[in-house]
Enzyme design. Sequence first.
Site, PDB file in Angstrom:
ATOM      1  N   ASP A  65       0.816  -1.220   0.000  1.00 15.42           N
ATOM      2  CA  ASP A  65       0.000   0.000   0.000  1.00 15.42           C
ATOM      3  C   ASP A  65       0.846   1.265   0.000  1.00 15.42           C
ATOM      4  OD1 ASP A  65      -2.296  -1.710   0.329  1.00 15.42           O
ATOM      5  OD2 ASP A  65      -1.830  -1.788   2.475  1.00 15.42           O
ATOM      6  N   HIS A  93      -3.511  -2.140  -6.599  1.00 13.70           N
ATOM      7  CA  HIS A  93      -2.830  -0.921  -7.029  1.00 13.70           C
ATOM      8  C   HIS A  93      -3.845   0.039  -7.638  1.00 13.70           C
ATOM      9  CE1 HIS A  93       1.197  -3.307  -7.479  1.00 13.70           C
ATOM     10  NE2 HIS A  93       0.834  -3.123  -6.225  1.00 13.70           N
TER      11      HIS A  93
END
Length: 465
Positions: A65, A93
């Site tokens: 992340d 993503h």
Amino acid sequence: MGAWGRAEQGPLDQRALVGRGPAGPGRGVCRWQELWRWGPPALGTHRSGKRQVRRHPLQGEAWGDEGKGKVVDLLATDADIISRCPGGNNAGHTVVVDGREYDFHLLPSGIINTKAVSFIGNGVVVHLPGLFEEAEKNEKKGLKDWEKRLVISDRAHLGNPITPCLSLAWGHSPGRAVFDFHQAVDGLQEVQRQAQEGKNSNLTDKTGLRVCQAVRRGLAPPQPPLPPPQGFAERIRPMVRDGVYFMYEALHGTPKKILVEGANAALLDIDFGTYPFVTSSNCTVGGVCTGLGIPPQNIGEVYGVVKAYTTRVGIGAFPTEQINEIGDLLQSRGHEWGVTTGRKRRCGWLDLMILRYAHMLNGFTALALTKLDILDALDEVKVGVSYKLNGKRIPYFPANQEILQKVEVEYETLPGWKADTTGARKWEDLPPQAQNYVRFVENHVGVAVKWVGVGKSRDSMIQLF
């Protein structure tokens, strides 16, 4: 020789496994340390004769992340090939282009680049229903003709969403049924998600189905017989290539710029991560070679992506976590919810012990520091610079989770800038205090920051050199 035999030759690394159980993810073994205790500056170039090939592996530094998708999207604008090498659709993503937000899990984030080829390597577990569902969702947002520029390695494994249940029914241990043990204790929703991601024991039990088999004989699953997904074999057939030869041609043919998109991050690596709360892949730079089928001499510049603060999804040690108003502020301002799981991320100060550890593993040649703008509202910013254990400073990142839970973090406090940085597009546009924060990270890690992110869109990445 097994681990017990090797022990006679000298001390083993604390992360070494003992016993002769099945190798790989889900292995029913423990670590030595658990027994003891009852953890580009410039474009990279390589030459083959007179040909020149540029390769850019891009890796996350903590628990994922960090904003890898946005950095990949930025670098993919002038890349010829964008490749994925580890993991499955457990990756998440997010890319924002022209005001549109795309979410990718299996597809490389660079699939948006219509002039580049996107490649899914053999190290990726491909869950076909998830792949086409992901593509269809992004088509509605503007993604076009993705099937014409996607190549899938014939050696990639296919994910079977019910294999974990079958493994348990056949008498296999839960550890082998679902590689990611932490998902079992993190919640039923995540367990179900992982089952759909193809994170199962097929690969290590050698009962799995690879892409090359699927396109040759269809998608009939192994025993016991189960109803196969219809039409997937025919849909992927035009995309399938011999992955090793595809990469060999790319490396030794006409000069190309090749971008390697990492998934997950260093602390989720099966060997070097915060075991057992890890994924089933080698998420560090070594996974580039095994996940794409290329030799190590073809690895060039390695870019590390690090968020300006630290986040983690799920349980496990988190030394710099802030369970207070600071953590709440970072979570709300940073919109810290998992792209894949939808779960709230835990938040804390930037941990340079983690970043230095990731640098030891990956050998970063440049960093991308993302989400600096989330710190805009703070009067002061703290950075974790070292750990103490029993009052003594330790120079390493602990392998043992019990030890990591007990470390005391030493912080440096820097002044905040209390100014909006989201409009900055050049280094000079950043407040001096924000510039000092970036330089502080560089100096403590010994790696130059090449990009600074101050927003969600592609043009919010400031390039320093």
